[in-house]
Enzyme design. Sequence first.
Site, PDB file in Angstrom:
ATOM      1  N   TYR A 276       1.159  -1.141  -0.021  1.00 46.94           N
ATOM      2  CA  TYR A 276      -0.125  -0.173   0.055  1.00 46.94           C
ATOM      3  C   TYR A 276       1.095   1.307   0.330  1.00 46.94           C
ATOM      4  CZ  TYR A 276      -4.112   3.200   1.078  1.00 46.94           C
ATOM      5  OH  TYR A 276      -5.243   4.066   0.698  1.00 46.94           O
TER       6      TYR A 276
ATOM      7  N   SER B  25       3.526   3.505  -2.395  1.00 51.32           N
ATOM      8  CA  SER B  25       3.299   4.972  -3.382  1.00 51.32           C
ATOM      9  C   SER B  25       2.034   4.709  -4.878  1.00 51.32           C
ATOM     10  CB  SER B  25       4.901   4.284  -4.473  1.00 51.32           C
ATOM     11  OG  SER B  25       4.492   5.464  -5.773  1.00 51.32           O
TER      12      SER B  25
ATOM     13  N   HIS C 269       5.547  -3.347 -12.935  1.00 53.21           N
ATOM     14  CA  HIS C 269       7.471  -3.191 -13.442  1.00 53.21           C
ATOM     15  C   HIS C 269       7.576  -4.875 -13.956  1.00 53.21           C
ATOM     16  CE1 HIS C 269      10.808  -1.900 -14.555  1.00 53.21           C
ATOM     17  NE2 HIS C 269      11.401  -1.660 -13.249  1.00 53.21           N
TER      18      HIS C 269
ATOM     19  N   SER D 263      10.016  33.098 -25.248  1.00 46.97           N
ATOM     20  CA  SER D 263       9.938  34.672 -25.519  1.00 46.97           C
ATOM     21  C   SER D 263      10.885  34.005 -26.949  1.00 46.97           C
ATOM     22  CB  SER D 263      10.799  35.759 -25.161  1.00 46.97           C
ATOM     23  OG  SER D 263      11.728  35.099 -24.454  1.00 46.97           O
TER      24      SER D 263
HETATM   25  P1  NDP Z   1       6.918   1.626  -2.561  1.00 49.21           P
HETATM   26  O1  NDP Z   1       7.866   1.046  -1.230  1.00 49.21           O
HETATM   27  O2  NDP Z   1       5.859   2.166  -2.319  1.00 49.21           O
HETATM   28  O3  NDP Z   1       5.825   0.082  -1.646  1.00 49.21           O
HETATM   29  C1  NDP Z   1       6.122   0.475  -0.165  1.00 49.21           C
HETATM   30  C2  NDP Z   1       5.030  -0.745   0.268  1.00 49.21           C
HETATM   31  O4  NDP Z   1       5.478  -2.059   0.296  1.00 49.21           O
HETATM   32  C3  NDP Z   1       4.083  -0.573   1.446  1.00 49.21           C
HETATM   33  O5  NDP Z   1       3.218  -1.349   1.660  1.00 49.21           O
HETATM   34  C4  NDP Z   1       5.154  -1.311   2.783  1.00 49.21           C
HETATM   35  O6  NDP Z   1       4.723  -2.213   3.654  1.00 49.21           O
HETATM   36  C5  NDP Z   1       5.622  -2.782   1.095  1.00 49.21           C
HETATM   37  N1  NDP Z   1       6.209  -3.723   1.122  1.00 49.21           N
HETATM   38  C6  NDP Z   1       7.956  -3.376   1.449  1.00 49.21           C
HETATM   39  N2  NDP Z   1       8.621  -3.838   1.923  1.00 49.21           N
HETATM   40  C7  NDP Z   1       8.415  -5.199   2.188  1.00 49.21           C
HETATM   41  C8  NDP Z   1       8.540  -6.242   1.991  1.00 49.21           C
HETATM   42  N3  NDP Z   1       9.868  -6.363   2.926  1.00 49.21           N
HETATM   43  N4  NDP Z   1       7.317  -7.249   3.069  1.00 49.21           N
HETATM   44  C9  NDP Z   1       6.196  -7.000   2.879  1.00 49.21           C
HETATM   45  N5  NDP Z   1       5.556  -6.084   1.838  1.00 49.21           N
HETATM   46  C10 NDP Z   1       6.796  -4.974   1.701  1.00 49.21           C
HETATM   47  O7  NDP Z   1       6.923   0.861  -4.037  1.00 49.21           O
HETATM   48  P2  NDP Z   1       6.513   1.926  -5.139  1.00 49.21           P
HETATM   49  O8  NDP Z   1       4.994   1.699  -5.009  1.00 49.21           O
HETATM   50  O9  NDP Z   1       7.580   2.205  -5.666  1.00 49.21           O
HETATM   51  O10 NDP Z   1       6.391  -0.148  -5.968  1.00 49.21           O
HETATM   52  C11 NDP Z   1       5.771  -0.937  -6.856  1.00 49.21           C
HETATM   53  C12 NDP Z   1       6.180  -1.957  -7.419  1.00 49.21           C
HETATM   54  O11 NDP Z   1       5.310  -0.658  -8.665  1.00 49.21           O
HETATM   55  C13 NDP Z   1       7.308  -2.098  -8.645  1.00 49.21           C
HETATM   56  O12 NDP Z   1       7.436  -2.705  -9.057  1.00 49.21           O
HETATM   57  C14 NDP Z   1       7.726  -0.991  -8.957  1.00 49.21           C
HETATM   58  O13 NDP Z   1       8.673  -0.075  -9.762  1.00 49.21           O
HETATM   59  C15 NDP Z   1       6.589  -0.114  -9.929  1.00 49.21           C
HETATM   60  N6  NDP Z   1       6.153   1.051 -10.255  1.00 49.21           N
HETATM   61  C16 NDP Z   1       6.245   1.933  -9.196  1.00 49.21           C
HETATM   62  C17 NDP Z   1       6.490   3.674  -9.975  1.00 49.21           C
HETATM   63  C18 NDP Z   1       5.984   4.909  -8.636  1.00 49.21           C
HETATM   64  O14 NDP Z   1       5.405   5.495  -9.059  1.00 49.21           O
HETATM   65  N7  NDP Z   1       6.712   4.562  -7.370  1.00 49.21           N
HETATM   66  C19 NDP Z   1       6.028   4.068 -10.646  1.00 49.21           C
HETATM   67  C20 NDP Z   1       5.432   2.535 -11.908  1.00 49.21           C
HETATM   68  C21 NDP Z   1       5.875   1.410 -11.095  1.00 49.21           C
HETATM   69  P3  NDP Z   1       5.092  -1.484   4.436  1.00 49.21           P
HETATM   70  O15 NDP Z   1       3.569  -0.709   4.611  1.00 49.21           O
HETATM   71  O16 NDP Z   1       4.029  -2.648   5.711  1.00 49.21           O
HETATM   72  O17 NDP Z   1       6.087  -0.195   5.052  1.00 49.21           O
END
Ligand code: NDP
Length: 319
Positions: free
Chosen positions: A17, A19, A100, A243
């Site tokens: 949950y 980004s 991704h 400009s």
């Molecule tokens: P985030 O870093 O925002 O993800 C955080 C979430 O992952 C949190 O809910 C966190 O849990 C959970 N999490 C982190 N580590 C663990 C773990 N070890 N076990 C279980 N849950 C975990 O990720 P993004 O949204 O940046 O990226 C997600 C995917 O989307 C990736 O594949 C990325 O490449 C892709 N992507 C991202 C973009 C972006 O805008 N950031 C753009 C396009 C693609 P908790 O809440 O408990 O901390």
Amino acid sequence: MTELKVLEGKKLTVVGYGSQGHAHALNLHDLGMDVTVGLREGSKSWKKAEKAGVKVATIGDAVKGADVVMILAPDEAQPAIYENDIKDNLKSGAYLGFAHGFNIHYKRITPKEDINIFMVAPKGPGHMVREIFEGGHGVPCLAAVHKDLSGDTKEIAYAWANGVGRKVGVIETTFQEETETDLFGEQAVLCGGVTELMQAGFDTLVEAGYNPEVAYFECVHEMKLIIDLVYEKGFAAMRDSISNTAEYGDYISGKKIITEESKKAMKGILTDIQNGTFAKSFIEETETGYKFMDKERDQYSDSKIEEVGSKMRKMVFSK
Ligand code: NDP
Ligand code: MG
């Protein structure tokens, strides 16, 4: 192909949950889909997701019985999550989605044989994917199918993309193309390229004795205003809006900054992405405690550009 209907009545699970996770989960929930967010036990996001109105369960429980599971935890955390919480809980014939292609393309996850694999990659940071959706618009998404056992994985991917991106547009790609172009774009242009360009411009003016506040506005703050024009209308309309003096300077000087040498560096970056050198070094970094990234973050937070920038942003956004 573009109908959201294929997701109706299906149990959808979003793992993570952050980004992207909050954006996929809430956009689909707002469209009336049955969404559960899967989180690790004790997760700091648990209450936040519940408060936003979606069901929350541990990852294992959220995956059990799900028809579609979208994995939106950080790329480096996904292999262990898949191994420990997804693999044995995911039912045969389910659809596993990614935003991704990294873990599939570089073979960090080898999914079990009896599931479908797809990707929906919104072309924007997660918080913008949600904010733009809330404003009634959407962002375009890339969609790809890696494995189609059920014969309708493309429909599922397109429906997911159209839901999360509010039908703005779906572009078909492959896991390889998305992974390589995404990594290239963020390194050479969008993140690495742009920040170094702004930094070098700021440093040049400050070193020449100009007021750092003026330098910040010129080389950082105004970037967004110019890029908004490019985003909405393209290069020609941006050049039409500035400009003639600025436009003449653009043609004369741009090519002195981005030279054949810069293009050569871009090709080198692309080669490292294609042959797996970048992926290998990123994985090493994550496995050895993010030491290099922490050093870079510290260096930046102590820098002049951040000192001036935080002051300027307060001035601009506090009104
Ligand atoms: P985030 O870093 O925002 O993800 C955080 C979430 O992952 C949190 O809910 C966190 O849990 C959970 N999490 C982190 N580590 C663990 C773990 N070890 N076990 C279980 N849950 C975990 O990720 P993004 O949204 O940046 O990226 C997600 C995917 O989307 C990736 O594949 C990325 O490449 C892709 N992507 C991202 C973009 C972006 O805008 N950031 C753009 C396009 C693609 P908790 O809440 O408990 O901390
Ligand atoms: Mg990207």
